[in-house]
Design a protein around this motif. Sequence first.
Motif, PDB file in Angstrom:
ATOM      1  N   VAL A 119       0.816  -1.217   0.000  1.00  0.00           N
ATOM      2  CA  VAL A 119       0.000   0.000   0.000  1.00  0.00           C
ATOM      3  C   VAL A 119       0.850   1.268   0.000  1.00  0.00           C
ATOM      4  N   LYS A 141      -2.239   5.097  -3.122  1.00  0.00           N
ATOM      5  CA  LYS A 141      -3.074   5.889  -2.240  1.00  0.00           C
ATOM      6  C   LYS A 141      -4.422   5.208  -2.055  1.00  0.00           C
ATOM      7  N   THR A 142      -5.136   5.658  -1.010  1.00  0.00           N
ATOM      8  CA  THR A 142      -6.495   5.169  -0.836  1.00  0.00           C
ATOM      9  C   THR A 142      -7.351   5.745  -1.945  1.00  0.00           C
ATOM     10  N   TYR A 156      -7.773  -1.044   2.346  1.00  0.00           N
ATOM     11  CA  TYR A 156      -7.025   0.214   2.207  1.00  0.00           C
ATOM     12  C   TYR A 156      -7.546   1.014   1.017  1.00  0.00           C
ATOM     13  N   HIS A 157      -7.707   0.349  -0.101  1.00  0.00           N
ATOM     14  CA  HIS A 157      -8.144   1.067  -1.288  1.00  0.00           C
ATOM     15  C   HIS A 157      -9.609   1.485  -1.205  1.00  0.00           C
ATOM     16  N   SER A 163      -0.358   7.423   5.100  1.00  0.00           N
ATOM     17  CA  SER A 163      -0.639   6.003   4.862  1.00  0.00           C
ATOM     18  C   SER A 163       0.113   5.086   5.825  1.00  0.00           C
ATOM     19  N   TYR A 219      -1.641   3.302   8.611  1.00  0.00           N
ATOM     20  CA  TYR A 219      -2.455   2.102   8.341  1.00  0.00           C
ATOM     21  C   TYR A 219      -1.850   0.878   9.026  1.00  0.00           C
ATOM     22  N   VAL A 264      -5.177   8.230   7.860  1.00  0.00           N
ATOM     23  CA  VAL A 264      -4.781   7.558   6.618  1.00  0.00           C
ATOM     24  C   VAL A 264      -5.424   8.256   5.425  1.00  0.00           C
ATOM     25  N   GLN A 298      -7.631   9.633  -1.888  1.00  0.00           N
ATOM     26  CA  GLN A 298      -6.379  10.301  -2.235  1.00  0.00           C
ATOM     27  C   GLN A 298      -6.064  10.097  -3.709  1.00  0.00           C
TER      28      GLN A 298
END
Lengths: 210, 176
Positions: free
Chosen positions: A60, A64-65, B57-58, B17, B20, B12, A68
């Motif tokens: 990760v 980015k999420t 996460y995504h 990040s 996380y 996050v 983001q």
Amino acid sequence: MSDDRRFSPEAHTYMDGAPTGPLSEADRSDADRLLQATEAYAARVLEPGSALTDAVMERVASRKTGRQHVWRWVFEPQPVRFRPIWAPLTAALLLVLWLTVGRGPESAPPIATASVDTVFVQFQLVAPEASSVSLAGSFSDWRSDLYAMDRENGGMWSLTVPLALGEHHYQFILDGQRWIPDPTAHAQVDDGFGGTNSVIVVGPRGVVRS
Amino acid sequence: MEASDGSVVREVLAGDSERYRILVDRYRERFGRYAVALVGDPDLAADAVQEAFVKAYHGLATCRDPERFGSWFFRILSNQCHDARDRVRPMEDVARLPLPASDRADAAVDRAELAELIEQGLAMLTPEQREAFVLKHVEGHTYEQIAALTGVGTDALKMRVHRARDTLRTALGERL
């Protein structure tokens, strides 16, 4: 072992660790053995070690999420891939467009086109037991505090919001906690995370499908 | 003081990040054994857990209640583990498996063999029964805790656990 392989209700209560009535000898023996075996199994099940955390973080770290990622994509230069074979075709298409639409005063006046890109859509939910209902969806970045719905007669909750043309996913939130899909929606989809979203499709002339 | 799930999620999403890692450590420890027991293979379970964390996460921006990240993540992990289990292991007929200690039904079997029996028996359960049984007897949760995690009512959970026990008793027979 007993011939009847199903445990009695008392045996299940016993295995739940709750007080219960007398058990048959077979039930008690098998229940104890099953619990003993399960305990032995549980003792040897180990969680994945901390190396897994490192592996996840490595994957990760460079990405980015979702939120983001979108912003970054919008504001940063993006590479464009273009097949050379499309170059003459694109040029021809632009020429045709210029000849038919973009020429001088002798061309026909352009037809007025509606610039409708937002449609007001009314959401309704019957929830007489709820003390508050709000609306959240892809159009609100799933924030639950943007669209509080108004209580009307008969336990009906209602709210009209402007929606951009296209497909939107949404849910109602009852009492600030319980997320539920719209029971009247025409389509429901899995949100990919174990939940269910309702789907609404908005066209220039209003709701196309909900 | 330990940071709450909600505050970590917000950090996050704001761009930090590395934070996380806190959630990964926290829920790897909390749900890791569940994943291994459900999938039945430590390596495949680790892959499933890793995929679940990356997927979470995504999709973090869609976690609608960051304070309840654990419940949200559990549903992602559960789906990932069921998929992994379905891919790797068809239902086995425990009756065809070898007797654990010897061919004598009254033989004393040691703990390792008993554990092996349960592992084999879990393959006989439906996914719903297996999950309920694992959470109840391997993780040691109460029915109320399982209900909060899975969103399934306690009565339905009790029924699944009861059927799992009955199935194990029937399937394992004298091997137990």
